[in-house]
Design a protein around this motif. Structure first.
Motif, PDB file in Angstrom:
ATOM      1  N   ALA A  87       0.799  -1.235   0.000  1.00  0.00           N
ATOM      2  CA  ALA A  87       0.000   0.000   0.000  1.00  0.00           C
ATOM      3  C   ALA A  87       0.838   1.295   0.000  1.00  0.00           C
ATOM      4  CB  ALA A  87      -0.987  -0.024   1.159  1.00  0.00           C
ATOM      5  N   PRO A  88       1.882   1.479   0.834  1.00  0.00           N
ATOM      6  CA  PRO A  88       2.438   0.535   1.798  1.00  0.00           C
ATOM      7  C   PRO A  88       1.727   0.629   3.151  1.00  0.00           C
ATOM      8  CG  PRO A  88       3.814   2.473   1.704  1.00  0.00           C
ATOM      9  CD  PRO A  88       2.714   2.690   0.702  1.00  0.00           C
ATOM     10  N   ALA A  89       1.684  -0.516   3.853  1.00  0.00           N
ATOM     11  CA  ALA A  89       1.047  -0.552   5.163  1.00  0.00           C
ATOM     12  C   ALA A  89       1.591  -1.729   5.967  1.00  0.00           C
ATOM     13  CB  ALA A  89      -0.468  -0.663   5.025  1.00  0.00           C
ATOM     14  N   PHE A  90       1.447  -1.623   7.290  1.00  0.00           N
ATOM     15  CA  PHE A  90       1.880  -2.683   8.200  1.00  0.00           C
ATOM     16  C   PHE A  90       0.919  -2.750   9.362  1.00  0.00           C
ATOM     17  CE2 PHE A  90       3.939  -3.913  12.174  1.00  0.00           C
ATOM     18  CZ  PHE A  90       4.562  -5.111  11.849  1.00  0.00           C
ATOM     19  N   GLU A  91       0.654  -3.969   9.817  1.00  0.00           N
ATOM     20  CA  GLU A  91      -0.127  -4.172  11.036  1.00  0.00           C
ATOM     21  C   GLU A  91       0.458  -5.365  11.773  1.00  0.00           C
ATOM     22  OE1 GLU A  91      -4.772  -4.090  12.315  1.00  0.00           O
ATOM     23  OE2 GLU A  91      -4.261  -5.428  10.652  1.00  0.00           O
ATOM     24  N   GLY A  92       0.862  -5.124  13.025  1.00  0.00           N
ATOM     25  CA  GLY A  92       1.448  -6.214  13.786  1.00  0.00           C
ATOM     26  C   GLY A  92       1.989  -5.717  15.107  1.00  0.00           C
ATOM     27  N   ASP A  93       2.992  -6.410  15.611  1.00  0.00           N
ATOM     28  CA  ASP A  93       3.609  -6.080  16.898  1.00  0.00           C
ATOM     29  C   ASP A  93       5.097  -5.826  16.705  1.00  0.00           C
ATOM     30  OD1 ASP A  93       1.243  -6.440  18.452  1.00  0.00           O
ATOM     31  OD2 ASP A  93       1.550  -8.611  18.364  1.00  0.00           O
ATOM     32  N   ILE A  94       5.592  -4.806  17.383  1.00  0.00           N
ATOM     33  CA  ILE A  94       7.023  -4.503  17.397  1.00  0.00           C
ATOM     34  C   ILE A  94       7.522  -4.676  18.823  1.00  0.00           C
ATOM     35  CG2 ILE A  94       8.814  -2.807  16.895  1.00  0.00           C
ATOM     36  CD1 ILE A  94       7.303  -3.538  14.424  1.00  0.00           C
ATOM     37  N   GLU A  95       8.607  -5.406  18.990  1.00  0.00           N
ATOM     38  CA  GLU A  95       9.224  -5.544  20.315  1.00  0.00           C
ATOM     39  C   GLU A  95      10.331  -4.506  20.445  1.00  0.00           C
ATOM     40  OE1 GLU A  95      10.476  -9.478  21.220  1.00  0.00           O
ATOM     41  OE2 GLU A  95       8.573 -10.387  20.625  1.00  0.00           O
ATOM     42  N   VAL A  96      10.179  -3.622  21.421  1.00  0.00           N
ATOM     43  CA  VAL A  96      11.131  -2.528  21.618  1.00  0.00           C
ATOM     44  C   VAL A  96      11.786  -2.676  22.985  1.00  0.00           C
ATOM     45  CG1 VAL A  96      11.411  -0.027  21.730  1.00  0.00           C
ATOM     46  CG2 VAL A  96       9.724  -1.013  20.179  1.00  0.00           C
ATOM     47  N   VAL A  97      13.108  -2.482  23.007  1.00  0.00           N
ATOM     48  CA  VAL A  97      13.846  -2.515  24.275  1.00  0.00           C
ATOM     49  C   VAL A  97      14.056  -1.081  24.746  1.00  0.00           C
ATOM     50  CG1 VAL A  97      15.997  -3.144  25.413  1.00  0.00           C
ATOM     51  CG2 VAL A  97      15.000  -4.674  23.701  1.00  0.00           C
ATOM     52  N   LEU A  98      13.529  -0.787  25.945  1.00  0.00           N
ATOM     53  CA  LEU A  98      13.682   0.528  26.567  1.00  0.00           C
ATOM     54  C   LEU A  98      14.221   0.338  27.973  1.00  0.00           C
ATOM     55  CD1 LEU A  98      10.244   2.096  25.547  1.00  0.00           C
ATOM     56  CD2 LEU A  98      12.471   2.653  24.559  1.00  0.00           C
ATOM     57  N   ALA A  99      15.378   0.964  28.256  1.00  0.00           N
ATOM     58  CA  ALA A  99      15.983   0.873  29.590  1.00  0.00           C
ATOM     59  C   ALA A  99      16.139  -0.574  30.038  1.00  0.00           C
ATOM     60  CB  ALA A  99      15.151   1.659  30.604  1.00  0.00           C
ATOM     61  N   GLY A 100      16.502  -1.442  29.099  1.00  0.00           N
ATOM     62  CA  GLY A 100      16.763  -2.830  29.435  1.00  0.00           C
ATOM     63  C   GLY A 100      15.540  -3.713  29.509  1.00  0.00           C
ATOM     64  N   THR A 101      14.368  -3.159  29.311  1.00  0.00           N
ATOM     65  CA  THR A 101      13.121  -3.932  29.368  1.00  0.00           C
ATOM     66  C   THR A 101      12.507  -4.022  27.974  1.00  0.00           C
ATOM     67  OG1 THR A 101      12.713  -3.185  31.631  1.00  0.00           O
ATOM     68  CG2 THR A 101      10.839  -4.102  30.416  1.00  0.00           C
ATOM     69  N   THR A 102      12.012  -5.210  27.629  1.00  0.00           N
ATOM     70  CA  THR A 102      11.413  -5.422  26.313  1.00  0.00           C
ATOM     71  C   THR A 102       9.899  -5.270  26.390  1.00  0.00           C
ATOM     72  OG1 THR A 102      13.179  -6.962  25.689  1.00  0.00           O
ATOM     73  CG2 THR A 102      11.159  -7.032  24.387  1.00  0.00           C
ATOM     74  N   TYR A 234       3.620 -15.140   0.569  1.00  0.00           N
ATOM     75  CA  TYR A 234       3.622 -14.166  -0.523  1.00  0.00           C
ATOM     76  C   TYR A 234       2.229 -14.102  -1.156  1.00  0.00           C
ATOM     77  CZ  TYR A 234       8.746 -13.627  -0.719  1.00  0.00           C
ATOM     78  OH  TYR A 234      10.069 -13.331  -0.444  1.00  0.00           O
ATOM     79  N   GLY A 235       1.829 -12.899  -1.566  1.00  0.00           N
ATOM     80  CA  GLY A 235       0.524 -12.722  -2.187  1.00  0.00           C
ATOM     81  C   GLY A 235      -0.588 -12.403  -1.208  1.00  0.00           C
ATOM     82  N   THR A 236      -0.233 -12.239   0.067  1.00  0.00           N
ATOM     83  CA  THR A 236      -1.232 -11.873   1.079  1.00  0.00           C
ATOM     84  C   THR A 236      -1.877 -10.525   0.731  1.00  0.00           C
ATOM     85  OG1 THR A 236      -0.152 -13.091   2.872  1.00  0.00           O
ATOM     86  CG2 THR A 236      -1.547 -11.237   3.511  1.00  0.00           C
ATOM     87  N   GLU A 237      -3.187 -10.467   0.888  1.00  0.00           N
ATOM     88  CA  GLU A 237      -3.914  -9.217   0.679  1.00  0.00           C
ATOM     89  C   GLU A 237      -4.659  -8.863   1.956  1.00  0.00           C
ATOM     90  OE1 GLU A 237      -6.384  -9.383  -2.743  1.00  0.00           O
ATOM     91  OE2 GLU A 237      -4.763  -9.936  -4.122  1.00  0.00           O
ATOM     92  N   LYS A 238      -4.458  -7.651   2.424  1.00  0.00           N
ATOM     93  CA  LYS A 238      -5.129  -7.205   3.648  1.00  0.00           C
ATOM     94  C   LYS A 238      -5.314  -5.701   3.595  1.00  0.00           C
ATOM     95  CE  LYS A 238      -5.009  -7.487   8.684  1.00  0.00           C
ATOM     96  NZ  LYS A 238      -4.336  -8.068   9.883  1.00  0.00           N
ATOM     97  N   ALA A 239      -6.533  -5.260   3.874  1.00  0.00           N
ATOM     98  CA  ALA A 239      -6.828  -3.834   3.948  1.00  0.00           C
ATOM     99  C   ALA A 239      -6.465  -3.332   5.343  1.00  0.00           C
ATOM    100  CB  ALA A 239      -8.304  -3.581   3.652  1.00  0.00           C
ATOM    101  N   ILE A 240      -5.458  -2.475   5.414  1.00  0.00           N
ATOM    102  CA  ILE A 240      -4.996  -1.946   6.705  1.00  0.00           C
ATOM    103  C   ILE A 240      -5.297  -0.454   6.751  1.00  0.00           C
ATOM    104  CG2 ILE A 240      -2.982  -1.559   8.180  1.00  0.00           C
ATOM    105  CD1 ILE A 240      -1.694  -4.019   6.870  1.00  0.00           C
ATOM    106  N   SER A 241      -5.957  -0.015   7.801  1.00  0.00           N
ATOM    107  CA  SER A 241      -6.365   1.381   7.914  1.00  0.00           C
ATOM    108  C   SER A 241      -5.961   1.956   9.261  1.00  0.00           C
ATOM    109  CB  SER A 241      -7.885   1.503   7.717  1.00  0.00           C
ATOM    110  OG  SER A 241      -8.576   0.731   8.671  1.00  0.00           O
ATOM    111  N   LYS A 242      -6.063   3.247   9.375  1.00  0.00           N
ATOM    112  CA  LYS A 242      -5.735   3.935  10.621  1.00  0.00           C
ATOM    113  C   LYS A 242      -6.566   3.381  11.774  1.00  0.00           C
ATOM    114  CE  LYS A 242      -6.179   8.504  12.780  1.00  0.00           C
ATOM    115  NZ  LYS A 242      -6.545   9.925  12.575  1.00  0.00           N
ATOM    116  N   PRO A 243      -5.945   3.105  12.905  1.00  0.00           N
ATOM    117  CA  PRO A 243      -6.707   2.545  14.046  1.00  0.00           C
ATOM    118  C   PRO A 243      -7.630   3.582  14.684  1.00  0.00           C
ATOM    119  CG  PRO A 243      -4.427   3.003  14.677  1.00  0.00           C
ATOM    120  CD  PRO A 243      -4.521   3.237  13.205  1.00  0.00           C
TER     121      PRO A 243
END
Length: 243
Positions: A87-102, A234-243
């Motif tokens: 689209a470009p678009a993404f929907e999922g989870d991001i693991e972020v490390v802040l101050a040593g904690t994930t 590959y070939g996945t189709e998904k409509a991703i919109s603003k939450p």
């Protein structure tokens, strides 16, 4: 008795010749099992370019980014799982490390805007991924600034072993290694600080990049680390919109 012995020796010679021919044939056919496709396959650079084209043309896929761990004291991305589309678009989870904690952070990105449900909150907020040393995940399969752009930029490409894999082990997956210049990697992962990165790609016989592993300095003033990215469905189709 003499006639029988002579006939027996002739038979043995014929059998020995047949066995030798069979061994030679098996040896000639088994090269791909030990690694690589031999001299008959396309040059490794062409394989990487074809894999980029496949990524460029897909409507979307499932992506997963992992690392054994971030260097001590680094704020950055420890993982990502989700659907990315052209689209470009993404929907999922991001693991972020802040101050040593994930923290696992739900993220939605649509055409340059990124929203995240930050730790301790229950609603999505507009964020700048750069504040967390993270790229915009919607760009992961961008042909110009995403992982596909690394493939043709890889130098000193060498073909490695081929193995069976995929569902039911029906696919042939071939490994390719090379080096990605640091300035190219920085387009994909803005925090990348190394001059170069060791790359290992696993490409299926249908020209799909299934896995990429990169080793180098991804954060300033830190040790080398490893990121592994897998590409599936590959070939996945998904409509991703603003939450």
């Amino acid at each position: 008795m003499t006639g029988t012995a002579v006939g027996s020796r002739a038979t043995h010679r014929r059998l020995a010749g047949m066995c030798a021919a069979a061994i030679l044939a098996l040896t000639a056919c088994s090269g791909g099992d030990d690694g690589g496709s031999g001299d008959d396959g396309p040059p490794p650079e062409e394989v990487l370019t074809a894999a980029k084209t496949t990524l460029d043309e897909t409507t979307g896929l499932n992506i997963r980014l992992t690392t054994p761990g971030l260097p001590e004291g680094v704020t950055g991305v420890a993982g990502a799982t989700g659907v990315v589309t052209n689209a470009p678009a993404f929907e999922g989870d991001i693991e972020v490390v802040l101050a040593g904690t994930t923290f696992k952070v739900p993220v939605v990105s649509v055409k340059g805007k990124v929203w995240a449900e930050l730790p301790g909150t229950t609603v999505f907020q507009d964020i700048d991924p750069a504040d967390y040393n993270a790229p915009d995940p919607a760009g992961f399969i961008s042909g110009e600034t995403g992982f596909p752009s690394l493939l043709p930029a890889t130098t000193d490409v060498a073909e490695g072993k081929s193995v069976r894999g995929g569902e039911g082990n029906k696919e042939v997956l071939t490994t390719y290694t090379g080096t990605v210049p640091g300035d190219v990697m920085k387009n994909v992962i803005p925090s990348a600080a190394g001059d170069s990165f060791e790359a290992t790609y696993q490409i299926a016989n249908d020209e799909q990049l299934r896995e990429a592993t990169f080793v180098g300095v991804f954060y300033p003033d830190s040790e080398e680390m490893t990121y592994t990215v897998s590409f599936d469905d590959y070939g996945t189709e998904k409509a991703i919109s603003k939450p």
